[in-house]
Design an enzyme around this catalytic site. Structure first.
Site, PDB file in Angstrom:
ATOM      1  N   THR A 258       6.489  80.630  47.837  1.00 42.09           N
ATOM      2  CA  THR A 258       5.232  79.806  48.178  1.00 42.09           C
ATOM      3  C   THR A 258       5.447  78.476  48.278  1.00 42.09           C
ATOM      4  OG1 THR A 258       4.597  79.761  45.773  1.00 42.09           O
ATOM      5  CG2 THR A 258       3.712  81.638  47.173  1.00 42.09           C
TER       6      THR A 258
ATOM      7  N   CYS B  91      19.603  67.235  49.882  1.00 46.34           N
ATOM      8  CA  CYS B  91      19.611  66.994  51.307  1.00 46.34           C
ATOM      9  C   CYS B  91      19.869  65.702  52.042  1.00 46.34           C
ATOM     10  CB  CYS B  91      18.109  67.606  51.707  1.00 46.34           C
ATOM     11  SG  CYS B  91      16.850  66.155  51.237  1.00 46.34           S
TER      12      CYS B  91
ATOM     13  N   SER C  86       9.645  65.196  54.671  1.00 42.25           N
ATOM     14  CA  SER C  86       9.403  66.503  54.382  1.00 42.25           C
ATOM     15  C   SER C  86      10.620  66.929  53.016  1.00 42.25           C
ATOM     16  CB  SER C  86       9.893  67.489  55.593  1.00 42.25           C
ATOM     17  OG  SER C  86      11.147  67.065  56.021  1.00 42.25           O
TER      18      SER C  86
ATOM     19  N   HIS D 102      17.106  63.238  58.303  1.00 43.37           N
ATOM     20  CA  HIS D 102      17.675  62.157  57.542  1.00 43.37           C
ATOM     21  C   HIS D 102      18.645  61.356  58.487  1.00 43.37           C
ATOM     22  CE1 HIS D 102      15.276  63.488  54.261  1.00 43.37           C
ATOM     23  NE2 HIS D 102      16.076  63.883  53.517  1.00 43.37           N
TER      24      HIS D 102
ATOM     25  N   ASN E 295      16.892  67.672  57.675  1.00 44.24           N
ATOM     26  CA  ASN E 295      16.935  67.684  55.974  1.00 44.24           C
ATOM     27  C   ASN E 295      16.278  68.978  55.622  1.00 44.24           C
ATOM     28  OD1 ASN E 295      14.580  66.338  56.993  1.00 44.24           O
ATOM     29  ND2 ASN E 295      13.783  66.733  54.982  1.00 44.24           N
TER      30      ASN E 295
END
Lengths: 362, 362, 362, 362
Positions: free
Chosen positions: C13, C158, C189, C253, C339
């Site tokens: 989720t 990331c 994000s 990124h 990313n």
């Protein structure tokens, strides 16, 4: 300092509370001496309580850093320390109703930013330029609630000032407004902190703000209403429809307004003149926070803009532009105000100044 | 390849022209074989001509790189090379009128993105789902202008698709719309390149777009009009008022719409059903660019959003949400479409597909 | 369908979990059949569990809507249902360590996005193009932990892919890198949902991301390390210093990199050729998610850019540009990767594909 | 008013020129009495010349509205009207060299924002806190160029102040800096108007600014140089590598800096103390625009930020934060300054104040 009115801020650690401290730090009439918040913050100095969540662009004013924060629901602690409180407590509606009533019952003037009491017919929702005479209801309020000295006044939602003051100027000049369709483009600071997620407002707008449209439709007609039989009765003649959008702007709510008059219609030049000459009780009484002028009209096509116009009149003026005929109604224009100043803490401070000027707070 | 229709792009180096190449690179019916632009670009390969100003997020499709760009005003060079041209030339209005007429006079089907001919009564302004039968005017156009095979069709301004398709669905279902007040929040790509300065749209919105409100009020009523006595006559019964704002969004125009019906009014459920079931000639003919469905209704309060909904139906569908009663008119809703796809090159390509399907281009 | 490998997503989720479902919905090898999350979501269908918090731009794939979500800590329920799980559980570190070990102990292949196990010497931190041979440690891992079939592999933070893959290409070509100073400009994000407040990233950048600089300095040297005496030992010869900034970008990124070689130094043309020709095990094995090419060099001065380059290779390629001499070290360049794809779920899926190709999952 | 020094602004209609007027409107020492721009503007009042392109957030100061703009290349017209001019003319380099020399030749003190003369060895590039003694070169400049009273001083590029002042404080305290790798995140106002297109900086950063890296590497070593044999000689001991990026910020350039000392290294506490105590000639002379303190260190992890820190010291202070050990060099930190104030017009005004204080302008 001694001659200033001692005031408190309830909900001092939230965004609105922080704005109060920012705006009141050098106020000529009010001295903030009492800070209250949730039980979590109680007992800490304000500096400790706010650590990591002071979100104003200016630094925390040093004079507030060492004040010990109290629990906002323990009213007795404030007795003898201040006469008036600005309430921006963040609680459920039921608790706000109870807490704010208790402050008033114990003799404090309460000026609230919360929406809890806005729809109660003995509580005035004030824009000082528009309905200062709604303060007359306070005598009724005190009588029927058994409050001797305390009272409760609220400020309206932050979405309406940009169109309400210009509209009221026309009403005051003798024109009747019938219908308004308003689309707002609202800044993120209106949502408190943290407010919308960054990822939702980069390359995006959000066409919805919960509860905002209802507030923007109901509160104006109460503000434009009148006192009848000991109640504030909303104006039955004006219909407003609001579309509220969130846009990637830090501060400054814009409204695109189409309006229709009932009966006699002003010429474009009349409207411009009315706005230019508009003055009201805050200006006439020279209240410290009253913007002069209250309404600034910009001739340039591409104004008002949040970035350039929000700070006009120290964030207390409304900037208007693009007045033109409407293809469907009579006229249309765009209005802009600073939502956390005129639309929130600043508007409440101006209300408090009016209360002092009218003798409700001594 | 041989069986595809050979087409040209006039103004191929501009933003709309680039979008054409992006959208047409794998088109099943059309093959772009001819590129024209200003005299400055003429004689260069497209790759050379576009050096440093290819602004699409995707790379320049390799198949177009080596095409030698022609001068858009030298029509004869295209004879025998293509049958139809998409015109996005950037010239003054007078020159556009002349150049596009010359292309049509020399036998080319011209589908134009320019506004120059939108208000000419023998030129159809097409949204293929709404007024495909306006193409019947082309017989008149050709006759009175002495064009034998060529013709001129234009697509409307990019600000109106998000509300026009949903509105038309209701009209098609038998309801009459009387008045609409529309506020648009328009993406920067609608302004071409470079468009608004970054410094003007960081922490800001601009409440004005030159000429956009007029276009958004006049073009819809022509599109909803009918052919009478050899002219397209605008619908006299609908009044539209538009407030057009520029917002910091790359792609995707949002419209906040309040509308009033004349006579019989649909229930909310009727509207939702009508939108859900809406289909029109492009869908029925299964045109390659026709979105199925054409209208997508989102139940979530906070939709449609540019970031999430602009690419629905490959950027050709309109996304609608927030249908609710209006306090002043009958209903209100928010609509969104991709302005450079449905609102520009994509809408024109769908028009071209309709022209093929109806036999105007062979 | 039957021939696909059945997989589960733990933490389904959350944002990373949602990205897994988005990326795996049409995967040729894997079929997501098992979804697990916190006890709050357990027992609900995925659609119910995710109501109001599906944050992907695409709609929730219909095939996952009706799957009943399980409690991620109840491992037994998954027995017989899937062979491998992607773990993106959001718990405290201690709980993650316990839960992921239990999944592995019960026979599941675990590919984790969490940082909990990244610094454990029998757990490989994998970028499939760089250190596929670190999977050899799994035999040791299984033996010393008593796991028979299950195992645990993690993907790195990331922030590093945009420079690690280009750097590794040079190392693979025989050059030794000594020192790197890297400044990252990271998308929001990367912070999950909601991530940074909008008000903090309008007209602003934030020069700090908690924990990110340490991860960006430590993980690369483990990835570039080798297996010695049953442990993955970090490469002692490379020193990295990272400055990590948050910028108002949704995805993608960027890294600004200065690097110094030890010993022999390549010419600029060598580097460009090495990047152009770079291929590794994922490309050679034609893994479904492997980008071909893995590294894309852009000649334009102003590239790579998040908006234009993040989706290169379906978000799995690294885009590099601006290779030039460094005034202080040997060379500098800018790199960019998506990313949430290459840097998160996509990178883990590629790792899972490698595990299948190498026979760890059947 | 009479006792103020009369000054002119060349290039008064451009963005830098507008900033001069904004910053000088209430200056205690200088009175702007002369405005010059291109021949197009000459003969118009400033208000007419600037119509539609006044881009400051504040309104055009009324006192400048009626001044008639002159042609910047007609120097004689200014004789007797002002003693000093701020030059922000926008011409090709060759023309700037000629025009600025002519102003100096005719007796005017010229303080220039242009880069044309920055690399000329008898022209000082001034940051008043760092190299006020470079003004000694003016005697040489006047002598070898045959200028009697006039002179030419330039301010450096706007990308370097955020790191140069903190770095210089360390040098002044006796430490030697060897190497610096700097990555800047620069605001769009640094590009003038219109600057980058909005569509290129929504959901994006641009990893390149033409010419900016070279300026950021060359100018600092000249500023840190010394006068030898009648020339300003760059400091040969410091090497700087700059990565310059454009980010979606209106005002405020951020720099991420890694630095290495030659020889003795300070402790972290030493650096903090040195920055805290830093003061220089502008502070000591109490120049009107000198920020006190010149360097503000913020303890919070996530500072400095453009939005919150750019206006520190009226936009003239440098805000520094995140001092920490560097994994590769000795230390790293982030610095921020207001690029159009400290980095442009404000920095030049401080230079002019220094020139007055040192007796070059009377």
């Amino acid at each position: 300092m001694n001659s200033k009115i001692q005031v408190g801020v309830l909900g001092a650690t939230g965004m609105v509370g922080q704005n109060y401290l920012r705006l009141l730090q050098n106020h000529p009439w009010f001295e903030v001496v009492y800070l209250a918040a949730s039980p979590n913050s109680a007992g800490k100095t304000y500096q400790e309580a706010i650590a990591g969540r002071w979100h104003m662009r200016e630094n925390l004013p040093a004079k507030f850093a060492k004040i010990v924060v109290e629990d906002a629901s323990q009213v007795d602690k404030a007795l003898g320390k201040c006469q008036m409180v600005f309430s921006a407590v963040e609680m459920d509606k039921h608790s706000i109703l109870a807490v704010e009533a208790e402050w008033a019952a114990k003799g404090f003037g309460v000026v609230s930013n919360n929406s809890a009491y806005r729809y109660t017919d003995d509580v005035p929702v004030l824009i000082p330029e528009i309905n200062p005479e709604h303060l007359d209801i306070l005598a009724v309020q005190q009588k029927q609630r058994g409050w001797k000295k305390g009272f409760l006044v609220v400020k309206p939602n932050c979405s309406i000032q940009s169109f309400m003051i210009p509209i009221y100027a026309l009403i005051k000049a003798g024109y009747k407004i019938d219908k308004m369709i308003v689309t707002t483009l609202q800044a993120v600071s209106g949502a408190g902190y943290p407010g919308p997620a960054s990822i939702d407002l980069i390359d995006n707008i959000i066409p919805y703000i919960g509860g905002e449209e209802e507030k923007s439709e109901i509160e104006p007609v109460k503000i434009l209403g009148s006192i009848k039989d000991g109640k504030i009765v909303s104006n039955p003649d004006i219909k407003i429809s609001a579309h509220c959008n969130r846009v990637p702007v830090t501060d400054g709510h814009t409204a695109c307004v189409s309006l229709q008059f009932a009966g006699r219609k002003p010429e474009m030049a009349d409207i411009l003149r009315i706005w230019k000459e508009f003055t009201a009780e805050p200006q006439e009484r020279k209240l410290p926070s009253a913007p002069i002028p209250a309404i600034v009209y910009r001739d340039e096509n591409e104004r008002p803009q949040p970035q350039k116009d929000r700070d006009t009149g120290n964030g207390m003026a409304v900037t208007v532009g693009r007045l033109r005929k409407c293809n469907v109604f009579d006229y249309r224009f765009s209005g802009l105000h600073h939502n956390t100043v005129r639309g929130a803490a600043g508007g409440a401070i101006l209300t408090a100044e009016l209360l002092v000027a009218r003798g409700y707070v001594k």
